[in-house]
Design an enzyme around this catalytic site. Sequence first.
Site, PDB file in Angstrom:
ATOM      1  N   ASN A 111      -3.839  -2.042   7.981  1.00  0.00           N
ATOM      2  CA  ASN A 111      -3.548  -1.713   6.464  1.00  0.00           C
ATOM      3  C   ASN A 111      -2.442  -1.047   6.106  1.00  0.00           C
ATOM      4  OD1 ASN A 111      -3.981  -3.001   4.547  1.00  0.00           O
ATOM      5  ND2 ASN A 111      -4.731  -1.091   3.502  1.00  0.00           N
ATOM      6  N   SER A 140       2.549   3.748   3.724  1.00  0.00           N
ATOM      7  CA  SER A 140       1.868   4.127   4.775  1.00  0.00           C
ATOM      8  C   SER A 140       0.906   3.179   5.612  1.00  0.00           C
ATOM      9  CB  SER A 140       0.312   5.537   4.756  1.00  0.00           C
ATOM     10  OG  SER A 140       0.843   6.087   3.678  1.00  0.00           O
TER      11      SER A 140
HETATM   12  C1  GRF Z   1       1.637  -3.994  -1.094  1.00  0.00           C
HETATM   13  O1  GRF Z   1       1.808  -3.184  -1.807  1.00  0.00           O
HETATM   14  C2  GRF Z   1       0.757  -3.434  -0.679  1.00  0.00           C
HETATM   15  O2  GRF Z   1       1.051  -2.275  -0.058  1.00  0.00           O
HETATM   16  C3  GRF Z   1      -1.031  -3.415  -0.748  1.00  0.00           C
HETATM   17  O3  GRF Z   1      -0.346  -4.337  -1.211  1.00  0.00           O
HETATM   18  C4  GRF Z   1       0.223  -5.065  -1.620  1.00  0.00           C
HETATM   19  C5  GRF Z   1       0.917  -6.598  -1.155  1.00  0.00           C
HETATM   20  O4  GRF Z   1       1.997  -6.692  -1.504  1.00  0.00           O
HETATM   21  N1  GRF Z   1      -1.498  -3.233   0.377  1.00  0.00           N
HETATM   22  P1  GRF Z   1       2.302  -8.641  -0.936  1.00  0.00           P
HETATM   23  O5  GRF Z   1       0.909  -9.620  -0.641  1.00  0.00           O
HETATM   24  O6  GRF Z   1       2.469  -8.678   0.691  1.00  0.00           O
HETATM   25  O7  GRF Z   1       3.727  -8.466  -1.672  1.00  0.00           O
END
Ligand code: GRF
Length: 221
Positions: A111, A140
């Site tokens: 993730n 992270s």
């Molecule tokens: C990102 O900020 C990621 O860190 C978080 O959800 C957001 C997803 O953005 N887990 P995207 O859909 O990849 O534009």
Amino acid sequence: MSDKPLSIVVLISGSGSNLQAIIDALSKQSINAEIKTVISNKADALGLERARKAGINTIFINHTEYDDRLSFDQAMIQEIDQHNPELIILAGFMRILSDEFVSHYTGRLINIHPSLLPNFKGLNTHQRAIDAKHVKHGVSVHFVSNELDGGPIIAQAEVPVELNDDAETLRLRVLEKEHMLYPQVTQWFAQHRIKLENQSVYFDQKELSKPILISQAFTEE
Ligand code: GRF
């Protein structure tokens, strides 16, 4: 590059800009990997459109059609396992996963989280970093465990918090780093350099004592 490409499944719920960064890196940087399918729990996720444009198979699984979390997760497992992926990438997938799902994919489920974990697990990370007057924020990539945003951390990238930052300006700068970090970690998986063993992350067979800190742009190795 003679090895079989690493097979990947990506789970999304929204914009899919991280998915896009990985798609771009896969095509431009010749990472030896292939996204077998992109699964979304939202029919209108922009990420589905991005995947289709790249010629990648997409699946929409509507979580509201399932009685409980477990039956939704089982439906996802059924789809995912058809591809026998070596890596499952959560890229803005906004559902909490059951313990069953997480254990099924131990060591191959990662993730991306917009904070320097273990700081600011959960939501609204950028505003919380500003409120806490942190001068350093970031992103992270971690293995997923049963604890929300709590699994072993693989790599991080830092972003300074500027005096005039609000949550949105900070979010955008963190997102830029996300787009560098996630393809880089994906490449390492494709090169079989990262492994999870007994809750520890190994990089090139060596146990990491702390997450890898990335400061440079993604480069082909
Ligand atoms: C990102 O900020 C990621 O860190 C978080 O959800 C957001 C997803 O953005 N887990 P995207 O859909 O990849 O534009």
